[in-house]
Design an enzyme around this catalytic site. Sequence first.
Site, PDB file in Angstrom:
ATOM      1  N   GLU A   1      31.067  75.228   7.797  1.00 26.33           N
ATOM      2  CA  GLU A   1      32.118  75.101   6.791  1.00 26.33           C
ATOM      3  C   GLU A   1      32.524  76.486   6.320  1.00 26.33           C
ATOM      4  O   GLU A   1      31.684  77.384   6.220  1.00 26.33           O
ATOM      5  CB  GLU A   1      31.621  74.277   5.603  1.00 26.33           C
ATOM      6  CG  GLU A   1      31.282  72.834   5.935  1.00 26.33           C
ATOM      7  CD  GLU A   1      30.815  72.063   4.713  1.00 26.33           C
ATOM      8  OE1 GLU A   1      31.645  71.364   4.110  1.00 26.33           O
ATOM      9  OE2 GLU A   1      29.629  72.172   4.366  1.00 26.33           O
TER      10      GLU A   1
ATOM     11  N   ASP B   1      21.311  68.093   3.297  1.00 26.39           N
ATOM     12  CA  ASP B   1      22.683  67.613   3.160  1.00 26.39           C
ATOM     13  C   ASP B   1      23.311  67.282   4.504  1.00 26.39           C
ATOM     14  O   ASP B   1      24.127  66.365   4.593  1.00 26.39           O
ATOM     15  CB  ASP B   1      23.521  68.672   2.436  1.00 26.39           C
ATOM     16  CG  ASP B   1      24.884  68.158   2.005  1.00 26.39           C
ATOM     17  OD1 ASP B   1      24.962  67.008   1.536  1.00 26.39           O
ATOM     18  OD2 ASP B   1      25.870  68.905   2.133  1.00 26.39           O
TER      19      ASP B   1
ATOM     20  N   HIS C   1      23.665  63.953   9.581  1.00 27.71           N
ATOM     21  CA  HIS C   1      24.739  64.157  10.554  1.00 27.71           C
ATOM     22  C   HIS C   1      24.230  64.726  11.876  1.00 27.71           C
ATOM     23  O   HIS C   1      24.490  64.175  12.948  1.00 27.71           O
ATOM     24  CB  HIS C   1      25.799  65.101   9.996  1.00 27.71           C
ATOM     25  CG  HIS C   1      26.430  64.637   8.725  1.00 27.71           C
ATOM     26  ND1 HIS C   1      26.598  63.309   8.413  1.00 27.71           N
ATOM     27  CD2 HIS C   1      26.944  65.331   7.670  1.00 27.71           C
ATOM     28  CE1 HIS C   1      27.182  63.205   7.228  1.00 27.71           C
ATOM     29  NE2 HIS C   1      27.395  64.419   6.768  1.00 27.71           N
TER      30      HIS C   1
ATOM     31  N   LYS D   1      27.496  76.999   4.888  1.00 26.32           N
ATOM     32  CA  LYS D   1      28.725  77.182   4.118  1.00 26.32           C
ATOM     33  C   LYS D   1      29.124  78.648   4.152  1.00 26.32           C
ATOM     34  O   LYS D   1      28.300  79.536   4.360  1.00 26.32           O
ATOM     35  CB  LYS D   1      28.517  76.703   2.679  1.00 26.32           C
ATOM     36  CG  LYS D   1      28.274  75.195   2.582  1.00 26.32           C
ATOM     37  CD  LYS D   1      28.240  74.728   1.145  1.00 26.32           C
ATOM     38  CE  LYS D   1      28.069  73.225   1.069  1.00 26.32           C
ATOM     39  NZ  LYS D   1      29.216  72.490   1.661  1.00 26.32           N
TER      40      LYS D   1
END
Length: 513
Positions: free
Chosen positions: A243, A262, A267, A365
């Site tokens: 991200e 997370d 995922h 991130k």
Amino acid sequence: MTRPHPAPLANPLRALDDTRLPRIAGPSGMVIFGVTGDLARKKLLPAVYDLASRGLLPAGFTLIGFGRREWSKQDFEAYVKDAVTASARNDFNENVWNRLAEGMHFVTGAFDDDAAFDRLADLLAEMDATRGTGGNWAFYLSVPPEHFAGVINQLDRCGMAAQDENRWRRVIIEKPFGHDQASARELNAVVNTVFPENAVFRIDHYLGKETVQNIMALRFSNQMFEPVWNSHYIDHVQITMAEDIGLGGRAGYYDGIGAARDVIQNHLIQLLALVAMEEPTSFSPRRLKAEKLKVLRATTAVGPFEETTARGQYTAGWQGSERVVGLREEEGFDPNSTTETYAACTMQINSRRWAGVPFYLRTGKRLGRRVTEIALVFKRPPYQPFTEGQTDLLTNNAVVIRVQPDEGVLMRFGSKVPGSAFEVRDVNMDFSYSEAFTEQSPEAYERLILDALLDESSLFPTNDEVERSWEILDPVLEFWAAGGRPDEYQAGTWGPESADRMLRKDGREWRRP
């Protein structure tokens, strides 16, 4: 002379079983808890409208919001309309909206408010009588995990979880489902005391993406891929979810969870299972889940973790042309926190197909760009009759499945450069969903909400899958918890130096998408 009658169809119902025809949900309604949150506003409510726009919801479909706000039916309609006009995939259609809005209602209350849940139960009974929902209700828990038990127990107390052969009740649960294996088991026990496992739909929105589902089509409908989808030909696999954004307003939620919990636990491990599983005998939910669980049970995190994992926190830097702050300057984030915003780990699958093939998983991130992809990197050919200079620019062949944002499949292979010299370098063969198909892919939440209403559970992880995923990741998390502060990496880069060392020690390197 009489004419012979045409032979009867082998299966006269075959036309009714045409998979090209869309499946439309039967009489039903949905209650969303946490309807005023970001997820509902940006994803769930637009997805419901898009399903209605495509004609996939029943005529009497009813949508009920539950929350603390003192809203009337008209207030709730206005809120939903704003969400739809801002984020729906399909153009706004007044006729579609009017039909959908007829069945919208709002119940004011807190999760510990008995009277509010009693009012909700009465409203469901009224809708069954007036809207034709048939007693079939899906309860969407778009709430933090600490509220799961309270909501589920209230549904049980009021009889809203009860079902029989004439009506169904289902619960849809958002991640995170626990923070380790022990807590996941506790949550499963709470949920399954009220709802049987076949009525529980755990959302992993990545599994609803068209490109993720295309993994199975790519592997099992093409003879050219499956014969080389193994350790004889594949050197390693990289699964990346990157991200380019920071924490933004999620600092309070994110602190204490981190990138591994997370993203990797759900995922990326789910993507690993789809890439590595054996061919199911059918795509029925039972068969598909059995193969996924088999491969997860054969999967372990590779140690020693100081060499095979990496974690980091982003510092200030440039994201494109924008100067951005570091993690510790993000509003609401504890500057002394050891929560990681970058996580990478090495997995191995102890099976004949994948013996010796490392699976590298990474997420973060404030990385170089937003991208999710699965890269299967092939071994070098055993014999190459080229001189060293002829293949200096040639790297390993690869098949790259792009999950987002440019959905498609890329194949990288070597080709001769035009000219008198014999030089070989990489070229790409690129399939793009947007170019190959005129129909726009539905959003993941559209597919998953419809599947829950249809009782199609193939794309929803079971409690066994959830618990096993935590069992795989827990040793890494425990190692990190005892390891002090994560490494730092500058915003706009591809992670900490320790992540590069992690692959470099094996003579490999991360892809730069």
